[in-house]
Write an enzyme that holds these catalytic residues in place. Sequence first.
Site, PDB file in Angstrom:
ATOM      1  N   THR A  90      18.368  12.048  -8.499  1.00 45.64           N
ATOM      2  CA  THR A  90      17.881  13.511  -8.321  1.00 45.64           C
ATOM      3  C   THR A  90      16.462  13.731  -7.951  1.00 45.64           C
ATOM      4  OG1 THR A  90      17.331  15.233 -10.049  1.00 45.64           O
ATOM      5  CG2 THR A  90      17.551  12.876 -10.932  1.00 45.64           C
ATOM      6  N   SER A 123      13.029  13.945 -17.997  1.00 52.36           N
ATOM      7  CA  SER A 123      13.888  14.062 -19.279  1.00 52.36           C
ATOM      8  C   SER A 123      14.632  12.430 -19.384  1.00 52.36           C
ATOM      9  CB  SER A 123      15.006  15.122 -18.861  1.00 52.36           C
ATOM     10  OG  SER A 123      15.966  14.342 -18.167  1.00 52.36           O
ATOM     11  N   HIS A 147      16.988  11.969 -16.556  1.00 56.23           N
ATOM     12  CA  HIS A 147      16.223  11.689 -15.245  1.00 56.23           C
ATOM     13  C   HIS A 147      15.711  10.446 -15.248  1.00 56.23           C
ATOM     14  CE1 HIS A 147      16.262  16.197 -15.031  1.00 56.23           C
ATOM     15  NE2 HIS A 147      16.384  16.025 -13.731  1.00 56.23           N
TER      16      HIS A 147
HETATM   17  N1  USQ Z   1      15.173  26.778 -16.582  1.00 57.19           N
HETATM   18  C1  USQ Z   1      14.818  28.070 -17.121  1.00 57.19           C
HETATM   19  N2  USQ Z   1      15.705  28.683 -17.613  1.00 57.19           N
HETATM   20  C2  USQ Z   1      17.065  28.424 -17.819  1.00 57.19           C
HETATM   21  C3  USQ Z   1      17.378  27.176 -17.553  1.00 57.19           C
HETATM   22  C4  USQ Z   1      16.479  26.252 -16.672  1.00 57.19           C
HETATM   23  O1  USQ Z   1      13.726  28.491 -16.741  1.00 57.19           O
HETATM   24  O2  USQ Z   1      17.782  29.047 -18.457  1.00 57.19           O
HETATM   25  C5  USQ Z   1      14.465  25.953 -15.691  1.00 57.19           C
HETATM   26  C6  USQ Z   1      14.156  24.452 -16.120  1.00 57.19           C
HETATM   27  O3  USQ Z   1      13.164  24.500 -17.454  1.00 57.19           O
HETATM   28  C7  USQ Z   1      13.749  23.793 -14.944  1.00 57.19           C
HETATM   29  C8  USQ Z   1      14.445  24.370 -13.866  1.00 57.19           C
HETATM   30  O4  USQ Z   1      14.782  25.509 -14.388  1.00 57.19           O
HETATM   31  O5  USQ Z   1      12.407  23.876 -14.798  1.00 57.19           O
HETATM   32  C9  USQ Z   1      15.403  23.803 -13.314  1.00 57.19           C
HETATM   33  O6  USQ Z   1      16.519  23.404 -14.373  1.00 57.19           O
HETATM   34  P1  USQ Z   1      18.149  23.241 -14.541  1.00 57.19           P
HETATM   35  O7  USQ Z   1      18.627  23.396 -15.779  1.00 57.19           O
HETATM   36  O8  USQ Z   1      18.725  24.078 -13.424  1.00 57.19           O
HETATM   37  O9  USQ Z   1      18.060  21.756 -13.660  1.00 57.19           O
HETATM   38  P2  USQ Z   1      17.649  20.465 -14.618  1.00 57.19           P
HETATM   39  O10 USQ Z   1      17.861  20.372 -16.067  1.00 57.19           O
HETATM   40  O11 USQ Z   1      16.453  19.815 -13.892  1.00 57.19           O
HETATM   41  O12 USQ Z   1      19.013  19.589 -13.901  1.00 57.19           O
HETATM   42  C10 USQ Z   1      19.942  19.746 -12.912  1.00 57.19           C
HETATM   43  C11 USQ Z   1      21.109  19.058 -12.970  1.00 57.19           C
HETATM   44  C12 USQ Z   1      20.911  17.599 -12.685  1.00 57.19           C
HETATM   45  C13 USQ Z   1      20.111  17.340 -11.458  1.00 57.19           C
HETATM   46  C14 USQ Z   1      18.829  18.279 -11.547  1.00 57.19           C
HETATM   47  C15 USQ Z   1      18.116  18.083 -10.154  1.00 57.19           C
HETATM   48  O13 USQ Z   1      21.803  19.437 -14.113  1.00 57.19           O
HETATM   49  O14 USQ Z   1      22.059  16.889 -12.666  1.00 57.19           O
HETATM   50  O15 USQ Z   1      19.886  15.940 -11.257  1.00 57.19           O
HETATM   51  O16 USQ Z   1      19.144  19.745 -11.650  1.00 57.19           O
HETATM   52  S1  USQ Z   1      16.348  18.397 -10.259  1.00 57.19           S
HETATM   53  O17 USQ Z   1      16.119  19.360 -11.202  1.00 57.19           O
HETATM   54  O18 USQ Z   1      15.742  18.333  -9.019  1.00 57.19           O
HETATM   55  O19 USQ Z   1      15.985  17.053 -11.024  1.00 57.19           O
END
Ligand code: USQ
Length: 383
Positions: free
Chosen positions: A144, A179, A182
């Site tokens: 990721t 997290s 991660h």
């Molecule tokens: N976010 C909001 N509002 C929401 C949901 C999320 O503002 O309702 C924000 C989060 O705080 C974060 C961003 O949007 O800053 C991305 O969140 P996300 O839930 O889309 O992504 P994340 O939790 O980081 O995880 C997802 C996948 C995971 C993958 C990762 C790639 O679930 O499997 O590894 O994206 S990365 O984000 O580049 O690490």
Amino acid sequence: MKVLILGGDGYIGWPTAMKLSAAGHEVMAVDNYLRRRLMREIDCEALFEVPNLHERARVWEESLGKRVEVRIGDLDDWSFVSSLFEEFKPDSIIHYAEQPSAPYSMLDRRAARLTLDNNLGVTFNVIQAMAEYTPEAHLVKLGTMGEYGTPNIDIEEGWIEIEHKGRSDKFLFPRAAGSFYHTTKVLDTDMLWFYVRVWGLRVTDLMQGPVYGLATEESGEDDRLYSFLNYDEVFGTVLNRFMVQAVAGYPLTVYGRGGQTRGYLHLKDALQCVQLAVETPADKGELRVFNQFVETFSVNDLAERVRESGDRLGLEVEVKNLPNPRKEAEEHYYNPAHTGLIDLGLQPNKLTDQVMDDMMKITMRYRDHISNDRIFRGVKWKK
Ligand code: USQ
């Protein structure tokens, strides 16, 4: 090629199985339905029901005449993994078989432990099975972009040359995960790098950003072949969530100031990237790393794109800044390199207005399925 897809029931796993099967590869898809079980346990079911893996493979065979072999079992169990490798002898292994949610890993001690045991345990078993049964095979492992965090310098593609006191060497780019989920991916990378060094394995580690979208070339409009569309806080990624929120008339849940920037890609591009990696294997003794995303957006950018699409489609979309349940930088520098997959031939599908509107229209078909109390529950990063 004989391609073994571990985590073949997942959001990216099943579309990958169809993609590689359509491309003429011999595909075996394996899963233990962990995501389905967790979704049920914490009451986060997806937007619509998805047939089980056997059923999807049947529908696929009926529609295209191509067979995807299916095995159900726990990849954290060595006897199951060893029997799979002994039977199928893959040329290529795609490893998606991990607990994929950051919020899930922060729910409580039990969820964190499950994430640790499953993710590291499966990666370990896969490495051992490769060494024992298929030492020439190529492992394509899903990492990721979140492994790097949001450092105040440009993010390189996996590796960085460091000059220190007049000498220089190449190292894995520094990691600082946001997290516990991660963090397990960081530990995976370290474990892979160790076994690449000592046993000469062939590995591609894909640093993927958040993925959005549902329909692929292979699924077409047949919703029996669609992936899970999660819109809940735990398993839904942000753009998919915002689209469902817009359709439900629920104010878009921007966490904090909304300047959090990540590298995003459409599900179709995630598939292209994995296919390119499979078809051009890493060398023996190489840990090849690609940063797998197409465009960077802040959360505010995405909310704006959804609001604009809503306007075009006659939806009234409100945006609301909520106190951020996560611990993350809300304004930061973000400039990751991502040329490796383009050099291999990736043809990016960008988030155009047309792509946005098409995805929103699919979501609108399921308006009646949306349950508002699944959207936000505020899983906190801090104790
Ligand atoms: N976010 C909001 N509002 C929401 C949901 C999320 O503002 O309702 C924000 C989060 O705080 C974060 C961003 O949007 O800053 C991305 O969140 P996300 O839930 O889309 O992504 P994340 O939790 O980081 O995880 C997802 C996948 C995971 C993958 C990762 C790639 O679930 O499997 O590894 O994206 S990365 O984000 O580049 O690490």
